[in-house]
Design a protein around this motif. Structure first.
Motif, PDB file in Angstrom:
ATOM      1  N   SER A 103     128.011  70.831   3.814  1.00 17.44           N
ATOM      2  CA  SER A 103     129.373  71.368   3.692  1.00 17.44           C
ATOM      3  C   SER A 103     129.958  71.015   2.340  1.00 17.44           C
ATOM      4  CB  SER A 103     130.255  70.747   4.769  1.00 17.44           C
ATOM      5  OG  SER A 103     130.177  69.341   4.728  1.00 17.44           O
ATOM      6  N   LEU A 131     128.545  71.500  11.275  1.00 17.29           N
ATOM      7  CA  LEU A 131     128.452  70.069  11.001  1.00 17.29           C
ATOM      8  C   LEU A 131     127.947  69.322  12.230  1.00 17.29           C
ATOM      9  CD1 LEU A 131     131.847  69.436   9.143  1.00 17.29           C
ATOM     10  CD2 LEU A 131     129.586  69.716   8.146  1.00 17.29           C
ATOM     11  N   SER A 167     122.547  67.221   9.822  1.00 14.28           N
ATOM     12  CA  SER A 167     122.928  66.048   9.023  1.00 14.28           C
ATOM     13  C   SER A 167     121.800  65.565   8.115  1.00 14.28           C
ATOM     14  CB  SER A 167     123.341  64.911   9.958  1.00 14.28           C
ATOM     15  OG  SER A 167     122.302  64.652  10.889  1.00 14.28           O
ATOM     16  N   ASP A 176     121.527  69.220   5.337  1.00 12.68           N
ATOM     17  CA  ASP A 176     122.290  68.792   4.161  1.00 12.68           C
ATOM     18  C   ASP A 176     121.380  68.566   2.961  1.00 12.68           C
ATOM     19  OD1 ASP A 176     124.653  68.305   2.906  1.00 12.68           O
ATOM     20  OD2 ASP A 176     125.153  66.483   4.017  1.00 12.68           O
TER      21      ASP A 176
END
Ligand SMILES: NC(=O)c1ccc[n+]([C@@H]2O[C@H](COP(=O)([O-])OP(=O)(O)OC[C@H]3O[C@@H](n4cnc5c(N)ncnc54)[C@H](O)[C@@H]3O)[C@@H](O)[C@H]2O)c1
Ligand SMILES: O=P(O)(O)OC[C@H](O)CO
Length: 312
Positions: free
Chosen positions: A124, A137, A226, A230
């Motif tokens: 994000s 998320l 996560s 990411d």
């Protein structure tokens, strides 16, 4: 009511997004702007957001998101941690604290032992969230019921939260990907090519998984938003400060040291953890040295490539 501590790019973006669900208090230690935060240009604050320098106003909220950089969090908690007692506290920092060699959630839990602690992390960019672009998320909370309640509270029609109870895995994924993003940036900045970047991402992911599972993370968390999610974003986009920092190292360009680059200090923390626990984290160790200017890009690449051949 929701309070956010830290009026940088991410705290501000979260305030803008969560204003869709109700009033938000955004606290910054120095608010010298009106209407538009220079760390997030082009974004106007919705009416539901109160921007304040008054810490008491934010601490009056029952749910508080901590959006300070990882290396600043410990100092903040030393000063104000006792006042966070009894709240739901959501960490958003992506780093390992260099002084304690722990993630932000452990620092928060230590400062406010009776609080419910959660972690909000995943791919994000603040600018994307603030513009209302669709974002997914991970919300991690060891207390499954509290995590489910938070998931609902912090999701919006465009901000989609997936929940897990694996706080260690979610938090480490977000911290470690920044280190690998610096390495990927070095590769691209030095003109070593996309194939080399793919190698760094893949071997970097192996390092992330090795350390995180050693510390108790579930392997599947690392393959989620996560971790791998990411890592993918941060290693492939010039929107990432960690990636751009690596590019600057690789190309020998100047870098503005006021820019938040979590991966530099975290790489040093990882190098210490590797020594402490006898782990093999060669990319992280090399990023630590590159970020401090202790080794040239050429030498770093030579050393990584000269390592003994091994099984994948
Ligand atoms: N920017 C993003 O796209 C993004 C996305 C996800 C997560 N994050 C994470 O959020 C965290 C914050 O990043 P950011 O992008 O908002 O950084 P930033 O540099 O934009 O802002 C950091 C803010 O923290 C404040 N601050 C620093 N030290 C402080 C202290 N001791 N007390 C009070 N305030 C202090 C600064 O004044 C600044 O307003 C980082 O861990 C980052 O990895 C950022
Ligand atoms: O700009 P970076 O490198 O700090 O990355 C921001 C976010 O962590 C991306 O998910």
């Amino acid at each position: 009511m929701i309070g956010i501590l830290g009026a940088g790019a991410f705290g501000t973006a979260l305030a803008v997004a969560l204003a869709a669900n109700g009033p938000v208090t955004l606290w910054g230690r120095r608010i010298d702007w009106r209407g538009e935060n220079p760390r997030l240009p082009g974004v106007t604050m919705p009416g539901a957001v109160t921007v304040t320098q008054d810490l008491d106003a934010a601490l009056a909220c029952d749910t508080i998101l901590l959006a300070l950089p990882a290396q600043a969090l410990g100092g903040f908690l030393d000063e104000h941690g006792a006042r966070l007692a009894g709240r739901v506290l959501v960490s958003t920092a992506k780093g390992i604290d260099l002084a304690h060699l722990t993630g932000p959630s452990a620092l928060i839990a230590q400062a406010a032992p009776d609080a419910v602690v959660a972690v909000l992390t995943g791919p994000s960019f603040a600018a994307d969230i603030a513009r209302g672009l669709p974002t997914a998320l991970t919300l991690a909370c060891a207390d499954a019921a509290a995590g489910a309640a938070l998931q609902t509270r912090l999701s919006t029609p465009v901000l989609r939260l997936y929940r897990t109870t694996d706080v260690t895995g979610a938090e480490l994924g977000g911290a470690l990907k920044n280190v690998i993003a610096i390495a990927a940036g070095v590769v691209i900045g030095a003109g070593l090519g996309d194939s080399a970047r793919a190698a760094i991402i893949t071997r970097g992911f192996a390092e992330m998984t090795r350390l995180a599972t050693h510390l108790g993370a579930r392997p599947e968390t690392l393959t989620g938003l996560s971790g791998l999610g990411d890592l993918t974003l941060t290693c492939t986009s010039a929107g990432s400060r960690n990636f751009r920092f690596g590019c600057a190292i690789g190309s020998g360009s100047a870098w503005d040291s006021a820019t938040t680059v979590e991966g530099a200090a975290t790489a040093r923390a990882l190098a210490r953890m590797a020594l402490r626990d006898g782990l093999d984290l060669p990319i992280a160790a090399m990023v630590a040295r590159l970020a401090q200017g202790d080794v040239s890009v050429e030498k770093a690449m030579d050393r990584l490539l000269a390592r003994p051949l091994k099984e994948e």
